[in-house]
Design an enzyme around this catalytic site. Structure first.
Site, PDB file in Angstrom:
ATOM      1  N   PHE A  41       0.209  -1.221   3.637  1.00 12.86           N
ATOM      2  CA  PHE A  41      -1.048  -0.656   2.672  1.00 12.86           C
ATOM      3  C   PHE A  41      -2.073  -1.191   3.136  1.00 12.86           C
ATOM      4  O   PHE A  41      -3.403  -0.574   3.381  1.00 12.86           O
ATOM      5  CB  PHE A  41      -0.646  -1.460   1.414  1.00 12.86           C
ATOM      6  CG  PHE A  41      -1.613  -0.883   0.334  1.00 12.86           C
ATOM      7  CD1 PHE A  41      -1.607   0.289  -0.160  1.00 12.86           C
ATOM      8  CD2 PHE A  41      -2.704  -1.643   0.091  1.00 12.86           C
ATOM      9  CE1 PHE A  41      -2.663   0.700  -1.169  1.00 12.86           C
ATOM     10  CE2 PHE A  41      -3.603  -1.275  -0.898  1.00 12.86           C
ATOM     11  CZ  PHE A  41      -3.680  -0.116  -1.703  1.00 12.86           C
ATOM     12  N   ASP A  51      -1.691   5.172   2.454  1.00 14.75           N
ATOM     13  CA  ASP A  51      -0.269   4.348   3.012  1.00 14.75           C
ATOM     14  C   ASP A  51       0.857   5.378   2.812  1.00 14.75           C
ATOM     15  O   ASP A  51       1.594   5.320   1.882  1.00 14.75           O
ATOM     16  CB  ASP A  51      -0.327   3.187   2.231  1.00 14.75           C
ATOM     17  CG  ASP A  51       1.017   2.539   2.662  1.00 14.75           C
ATOM     18  OD1 ASP A  51       1.522   2.462   3.810  1.00 14.75           O
ATOM     19  OD2 ASP A  51       1.544   1.494   1.938  1.00 14.75           O
ATOM     20  N   ASP A  78       5.844  -5.504   7.740  1.00  9.09           N
ATOM     21  CA  ASP A  78       6.405  -4.547   6.594  1.00  9.09           C
ATOM     22  C   ASP A  78       6.381  -3.181   7.455  1.00  9.09           C
ATOM     23  O   ASP A  78       5.404  -2.595   7.932  1.00  9.09           O
ATOM     24  CB  ASP A  78       5.005  -4.182   5.760  1.00  9.09           C
ATOM     25  CG  ASP A  78       5.242  -2.991   4.802  1.00  9.09           C
ATOM     26  OD1 ASP A  78       6.286  -2.577   4.834  1.00  9.09           O
ATOM     27  OD2 ASP A  78       4.233  -2.652   4.213  1.00  9.09           O
TER      28      ASP A  78
HETATM   29  C1  SPV Z   1       2.372  -3.060   1.280  1.00 12.04           C
HETATM   30  O1  SPV Z   1       1.378  -4.028   1.276  1.00 12.04           O
HETATM   31  O2  SPV Z   1       2.073  -2.447   2.477  1.00 12.04           O
HETATM   32  C2  SPV Z   1       3.519  -2.933   0.459  1.00 12.04           C
HETATM   33  C3  SPV Z   1       3.343  -3.223  -0.886  1.00 12.04           C
HETATM   34  O3  SPV Z   1       4.507  -2.418   0.760  1.00 12.04           O
HETATM   35  S1  SPV Z   1       3.021  -2.097  -2.023  1.00 12.04           S
HETATM   36  O4  SPV Z   1       1.792  -1.491  -1.428  1.00 12.04           O
HETATM   37  O5  SPV Z   1       2.820  -2.661  -3.205  1.00 12.04           O
HETATM   38  O6  SPV Z   1       4.132  -1.044  -1.932  1.00 12.04           O
HETATM   39 MG    MG Z   2       3.962  -1.270   2.786  1.00 16.45          MG
END
Ligand code: SPV
Ligand code: MG
Length: 287
Positions: A41, A51, A78
Site C-alpha cells: 500500500f 494498491d 508484503d
Molecule cells: C499494506 O500495507 O500494503 C497492507 C495492509 O497490505 S492493508 O493496506 O491494510 O491491506
Molecule cells: Mg498490502
C-alpha cells in the site's frame, strides 16, 4: 538481519512499522521499532498509484532490497497475492529471500487484488486448496527455515464471516504457514478479538489494526495469541501530513523563512545519509 522467529519468541510481541523507502526504514530503526513492513500500500501510494496489483514484483522487490541493505531490522515483505499462481510464488520466494527479507506475507485473494480497506472493494478470494498450494510452494522453495511464511486470511475483509476465516486459517497452517495474518476493516476491534478468542491453531497471529486503532499494544498483548502487530500505513500518512503542511506554509508565507525553523536541518539529512562516512572515505582513499 535478526532472526524474526527468535525475536517473536523473546519479545512475545514484535512491533512492525510500515516502510516504503530506505529513509523511512532508517528512521524506524532509530525510533526503536522491532521490524519493518515493506508495505504494498505504501509503495503504491509513494508511486502515486492505487494498491491494486499495479506495482510490479520487481518494483516492490527493489524497494525491499534497498530497505534491507540500509537497516539491520528484519523486513516483513508484503508480497500481496504472490504475483500470480504457485509458480510465481516459487520465483518470488527465491527473490525475496535473496534480497534480504526475513519474512513474506501472502494473501488469499485473486490476482489482480484490490486493496483491503477501501469501501466497496471487489474482494475475490482463491479456493482454499489453491491457496494451500501457494503456501506449500512458498515453504518448499525457501532456502532457510528462518525465513517465515505468513498466510494472510482475507475472509473477514470479504465479509465471509468468522467460520470461513477460521476454516481458511486452519487450512493454511496445515499447508505449512508459520503464522496467520487475520485482517479486518471493522472500525472497532471486536471482530478481530472474536477471531482471536476462537483461534486454537498452533501458530501465532499477526494483526494490522489500521481500521480499528483502539487496538493498542496492551490490548494485543492481552490476547496472548499475537506474535506481530503491523502499523500498516502510518509512515506514508505521516509523510503526507507533514508535506501538505509545509507546502501550504511556504505558499502562504511567501517563502521558506517561517517554516524553516519547524523542519529538520539539512545537517540532519546529511547525518541520515552518513556523510561523515563519505568524508572519511575521501580522507583515506582519494589520492
Ligand atoms: C499494506 O500495507 O500494503 C497492507 C495492509 O497490505 S492493508 O493496506 O491494510 O491491506
Ligand atoms: Mg498490502
Amino acid at each position: 538481519m535478526a532472526a524474526l522467529r527468535s525475536l517473536i519468541h523473546d519479545r512475545g510481541l514484535v512491533q512492525v512499522i510500515a516502510t516504503h523507502s530506505p529513509l523511512s526504514a532508517i528512521l524506524a530503526e532509530e525510533a526503536g521499532f522491532d521490524a519493518l513492513w515493506a508495505s504494498g500500500f505504501e509503495l503504491s501510494a509513494y508511486l502515486g498509484l492505487a494498491d491494486v496489483s499495479l506495482v510490479t514484483m520487481t518494483q516492490h522487490l527493489e524497494m525491499t532490497r534497498a530497505v534491507a541493505a540500509r537497516s539491520a531490522l528484519p523486513v516483513v515483505a508484503d508480497i500481496d497475492t504472490g504475483f500470480g499462481n504457485a509458480v510465481n510464488v516459487v520465483h518470488a520466494i527465491r527473490e525475496y529471500e535473496r534480497a534480504g527479507a526475513a519474512c513474506v506475507v501472502i494473501e488469499d485473494k485473486v490476482f489482480p487484488k484490490v486493496t483491503s480497506l477501501v469501501d466497496g472493494g471487489r474482494q475475490d478470494l482463491l479456493r482454499i486448496e489453491e491457496f494451500q498450494g501457494k503456501i506449500e510452494a512458498a515453504c518448499a522453495s525457501r532456502q532457510s527455515e528462518a525465513f517465515l511464511i505468513v498466510a494472510r486470511v482475507e475472509a473477514l475483509i470479504a465479509g465471509l464471516g468468522q467460520e470461513e476465516a477460521l476454516k481458511r486459517a486452519a487450512a493454511y497452517v496445515e499447508a505449512g504457514a508459520d503464522m496467520i495474518l487475520i485482517h479486518s476493516k471493522q472500525k472497532t476491534p471486536e471482530e478481530i478479538e472474536a477471531f482471536i478468542a476462537a483461534w486454537n491453531g498452533a501458530v501465532p497471529l499477526v494483526l494490522v489494526p489500521t481500521a480499528y486503532p483502539e487496538m493498542t499494544v496492551e490490548r494485543v498483548r492481552a490476547s496472548g495469541k499475537v506474535g506481530m502487530v503491523i502499523w500498516g500505513n502510518h509512515t506514508v500518512r505521516a509523510a503526507v501530513t507533514a508535506i501538505q503542511g509545509v507546502y501550504r506554509r511556504i505558499l502562504a508565507d511567501g517563502g521558506i523563512h517561517e517554516v524553516n525553523k519547524d523542519i529538520v536541518s539539512v545537517a540532519e539529512i546529511f547525518r541520515l545519509q552518513d556523510m561523515d562516512r563519505v568524508k572519511d572515505i575521501e580522507r583515506r582513499f582519494l589520492k
